[in-house]
Design a protein around this motif. Structure first.
Motif, PDB file in Angstrom:
ATOM      1  N   LEU A 159      -6.558  -0.015   0.343  1.00 17.38           N
ATOM      2  CA  LEU A 159      -6.217  -0.826   1.519  1.00 17.38           C
ATOM      3  C   LEU A 159      -7.176  -1.995   1.659  1.00 17.38           C
ATOM      4  O   LEU A 159      -6.758  -3.135   1.913  1.00 17.38           O
ATOM      5  CB  LEU A 159      -6.255   0.045   2.776  1.00 17.38           C
ATOM      6  CG  LEU A 159      -6.054  -0.688   4.104  1.00 17.38           C
ATOM      7  CD1 LEU A 159      -4.712  -1.408   4.150  1.00 17.38           C
ATOM      8  CD2 LEU A 159      -6.185   0.284   5.276  1.00 17.38           C
ATOM      9  N   ILE A 176      -6.958  -1.024  12.855  1.00 21.80           N
ATOM     10  CA  ILE A 176      -5.559  -0.606  12.822  1.00 21.80           C
ATOM     11  C   ILE A 176      -4.988  -0.811  14.224  1.00 21.80           C
ATOM     12  O   ILE A 176      -5.519  -0.272  15.197  1.00 21.80           O
ATOM     13  CB  ILE A 176      -5.438   0.862  12.387  1.00 21.80           C
ATOM     14  CG1 ILE A 176      -6.055   1.045  11.000  1.00 21.80           C
ATOM     15  CG2 ILE A 176      -3.981   1.322  12.398  1.00 21.80           C
ATOM     16  CD1 ILE A 176      -6.413   2.466  10.662  1.00 21.80           C
ATOM     17  N   CYS A 200      -0.157  -1.744  12.067  1.00 21.36           N
ATOM     18  CA  CYS A 200      -0.595  -2.966  11.401  1.00 21.36           C
ATOM     19  C   CYS A 200      -2.100  -2.864  11.136  1.00 21.36           C
ATOM     20  O   CYS A 200      -2.780  -1.989  11.683  1.00 21.36           O
ATOM     21  CB  CYS A 200      -0.311  -4.186  12.278  1.00 21.36           C
ATOM     22  SG  CYS A 200       1.391  -4.294  12.886  1.00 21.36           S
ATOM     23  N   VAL A 201      -2.631  -3.802  10.327  1.00 24.30           N
ATOM     24  CA  VAL A 201      -4.053  -3.718  10.010  1.00 24.30           C
ATOM     25  C   VAL A 201      -4.646  -5.100   9.793  1.00 24.30           C
ATOM     26  O   VAL A 201      -4.003  -5.999   9.245  1.00 24.30           O
ATOM     27  CB  VAL A 201      -4.282  -2.806   8.775  1.00 24.30           C
ATOM     28  CG1 VAL A 201      -3.637  -3.380   7.538  1.00 24.30           C
ATOM     29  CG2 VAL A 201      -5.757  -2.541   8.544  1.00 24.30           C
ATOM     30  N   GLU A 235      -6.456  -4.638  -0.882  1.00 21.88           N
ATOM     31  CA  GLU A 235      -5.252  -5.377  -0.526  1.00 21.88           C
ATOM     32  C   GLU A 235      -5.539  -6.370   0.593  1.00 21.88           C
ATOM     33  O   GLU A 235      -5.055  -7.516   0.571  1.00 21.88           O
ATOM     34  CB  GLU A 235      -4.153  -4.394  -0.102  1.00 21.88           C
ATOM     35  CG  GLU A 235      -2.846  -5.037   0.319  1.00 21.88           C
ATOM     36  CD  GLU A 235      -2.064  -5.657  -0.826  1.00 21.88           C
ATOM     37  OE1 GLU A 235      -1.051  -6.329  -0.558  1.00 21.88           O
ATOM     38  OE2 GLU A 235      -2.457  -5.473  -1.996  1.00 21.88           O
ATOM     39  N   LEU A 236      -6.336  -5.946   1.543  1.00 24.22           N
ATOM     40  CA  LEU A 236      -6.702  -6.853   2.633  1.00 24.22           C
ATOM     41  C   LEU A 236      -7.455  -8.073   2.115  1.00 24.22           C
ATOM     42  O   LEU A 236      -7.240  -9.197   2.586  1.00 24.22           O
ATOM     43  CB  LEU A 236      -7.541  -6.125   3.669  1.00 24.22           C
ATOM     44  CG  LEU A 236      -6.779  -5.338   4.728  1.00 24.22           C
ATOM     45  CD1 LEU A 236      -7.696  -4.356   5.447  1.00 24.22           C
ATOM     46  CD2 LEU A 236      -6.115  -6.274   5.734  1.00 24.22           C
ATOM     47  N   LEU A 251       1.670  -1.934   7.931  1.00 24.10           N
ATOM     48  CA  LEU A 251       1.055  -0.871   7.134  1.00 24.10           C
ATOM     49  C   LEU A 251       2.064   0.266   6.969  1.00 24.10           C
ATOM     50  O   LEU A 251       2.261   0.786   5.881  1.00 24.10           O
ATOM     51  CB  LEU A 251      -0.220  -0.384   7.808  1.00 24.10           C
ATOM     52  CG  LEU A 251      -1.044   0.652   7.064  1.00 24.10           C
ATOM     53  CD1 LEU A 251      -1.489   0.123   5.711  1.00 24.10           C
ATOM     54  CD2 LEU A 251      -2.244   1.081   7.896  1.00 24.10           C
ATOM     55  N   LEU A 271      -2.968  -8.009   7.049  1.00 22.83           N
ATOM     56  CA  LEU A 271      -1.813  -7.778   6.189  1.00 22.83           C
ATOM     57  C   LEU A 271      -0.602  -8.525   6.750  1.00 22.83           C
ATOM     58  O   LEU A 271      -0.334  -8.446   7.948  1.00 22.83           O
ATOM     59  CB  LEU A 271      -1.480  -6.294   6.100  1.00 22.83           C
ATOM     60  CG  LEU A 271      -2.316  -5.397   5.190  1.00 22.83           C
ATOM     61  CD1 LEU A 271      -1.650  -4.035   5.062  1.00 22.83           C
ATOM     62  CD2 LEU A 271      -2.544  -6.005   3.825  1.00 22.83           C
ATOM     63  N   ILE A 287       1.790   4.653   1.197  1.00 25.68           N
ATOM     64  CA  ILE A 287       1.552   5.453   2.388  1.00 25.68           C
ATOM     65  C   ILE A 287       2.244   6.794   2.237  1.00 25.68           C
ATOM     66  O   ILE A 287       3.406   6.871   1.812  1.00 25.68           O
ATOM     67  CB  ILE A 287       2.116   4.756   3.645  1.00 25.68           C
ATOM     68  CG1 ILE A 287       1.526   3.363   3.817  1.00 25.68           C
ATOM     69  CG2 ILE A 287       1.868   5.613   4.893  1.00 25.68           C
ATOM     70  CD1 ILE A 287       0.066   3.331   4.153  1.00 25.68           C
ATOM     71  N   ILE A 316       0.840  -1.187   0.000  1.00 25.32           N
ATOM     72  CA  ILE A 316       0.000   0.000   0.000  1.00 25.32           C
ATOM     73  C   ILE A 316       0.880   1.244   0.000  1.00 25.32           C
ATOM     74  O   ILE A 316       1.882   1.319   0.725  1.00 25.32           O
ATOM     75  CB  ILE A 316      -0.903   0.021   1.246  1.00 25.32           C
ATOM     76  CG1 ILE A 316      -1.759  -1.244   1.319  1.00 25.32           C
ATOM     77  CG2 ILE A 316      -1.791   1.258   1.247  1.00 25.32           C
ATOM     78  CD1 ILE A 316      -2.701  -1.406   0.174  1.00 25.32           C
TER      79      ILE A 316
END
Length: 342
Positions: A333, A247, A263-264, A336-337, A283, A279, A4, A2
């Protein structure tokens, strides 16, 4: 990966006596067209209170109070009020923080109807000594050595005062789910979850039963290298079409000490105890000078977030000394998750 954007520092310590050591780990909420930020303000000697400012947009401070909005009043918080998080459920604001008396660090609740006047409710996590915890958890054959390792202070500390397990990172979900309050808390090294119909039900009997079935309440454990030491709650969960976006912070040990990452994970909307996705990489992590060097080195500690259109803004403590912001596309995001669905 991702993309950022590290937006930079938006809040630094000042010469004011209540925040001349550091400012960090803010709670953030949008209300009436303004962004309200409640941050941990640290004075010399590591005494914390809650400072307050208003943002005109996600990155700009419009006004800042010259005195703390919440201060220590009771014995259980005499050494500090730390690391706030905030949500609004129905018409009431729930601000949670860690109360610290110099020995015990425990999750505590305050409420408000207007974000100005705050009623301190009480410590709502359990006040439980390690030996009592060990006895209850052993009844179901679950007492991993990791719990002993991360709670050695409570085991070995000899004092006339009661010594309890540290129970921090108390964070409410921003709405009731199936008629129940849900909140996260953390006894290291895992994150635990609680559901309850009424806050008043969080009594001795509730917690005794809770720890007698402890493994049912551990819903997120360290899994990847970047969170291998321990994890803890970060921002209040965000409701999305795919699930609750959570998060949190992950910690791993290095030759230079612990490193704290953002992190997520994604949780089921109707059953937030169910993890949908996580993930397998941070993150974001300490990279900038102001994240690497400070009161505590190598720290990105996320505690608040807002969403504006497709942009997710994450507010975090940088090196335990200043407040910074990172931004990213929330839709990217979530996509991606979903690639890492369990």
């Amino acid at each position: 990966m991702i993309e950022i954007k590290k937006e930079g520092i938006i809040l630094r310590k000042t010469a004011l006596s209540f925040e001349n050591e550091s400012v960090l780990n803010p709670a953030v909420i949008q209300e009436n067209g303004k962004i309200h930020l409640f941050y941990r303000a640290v004075a010399k000697g590591n005494f914390s209170s809650i400072g307050y400012c208003v943002l005109s947009d996600p990155l700009t401070v419009e006004s800042r109070s010259a005195s703390p909005i919440i201060i220590a009043e009771f014995e259980y918080e005499k050494h500090g009020i730390e690391d706030p998080r905030i949500v609004k459920i129905d018409d009431l604001f729930y601000l949670t923080y860690t109360s610290y008396d110099g020995i015990n660090a425990l999750g505590t609740l305050a409420t408000s109807k207007d974000l100005k006047s705050w009623k301190k409710e009480r410590i709502i996590v359990p006040r439980i000594p390690y030996e009592k915890f060990k006895c209850l958890v052993e009844s179901e054959g679950l007492i991993p050595e990791k719990y002993k390792r991360y709670n050695e202070f409570q085991i070995s500390h000899i004092d006339s005062d009661p010594i309890f397990l540290w129970d921090k990172n108390l964070i409410f979900f921003p709405k009731k789910i199936n008629g129940k309050f849900y909140f996260l808390h953390r006894i290291r090294p895992d994150i635990q979850i609680v559901s309850v119909e009424n806050i008043e039900d969080l009594n001795f009997e509730f917690w005794e039963d809770y720890f007698s079935h402890f493994k049912n309440h551990i819903f997120l454990c360290p899994k990847y290298d970047h969170e291998s030491s321990y994890i803890g709650g970060g921002c209040p969960p965000i409701e999305t079409e795919y699930g609750w976006l959570m998060i949190y912070h992950g910690v791993h040990d290095t030759v230079d000490g612990y490193v704290y990452n953002a992190c997520v994970a994604l949780l089921d909307l109707e059953n937030p105890e169910k993890e949908i996705s996580r993930l397998p990489y941070p993150l974001f992590e300490p990279e900038k000078e102001w994240e690497i060097k400070g009161e505590v080195n190598n720290v990105c500690f996320p505690t608040g977030a807002i969403v504006e259109k497709d942009t997710l803004y994450i507010y975090y403590g940088a090196a335990d000394e200043r407040v910074a912001v990172a931004s990213l596309s929330i839709s990217k995001l979530l996509k991606e998750l979903m690639k890492h669905a369990l």
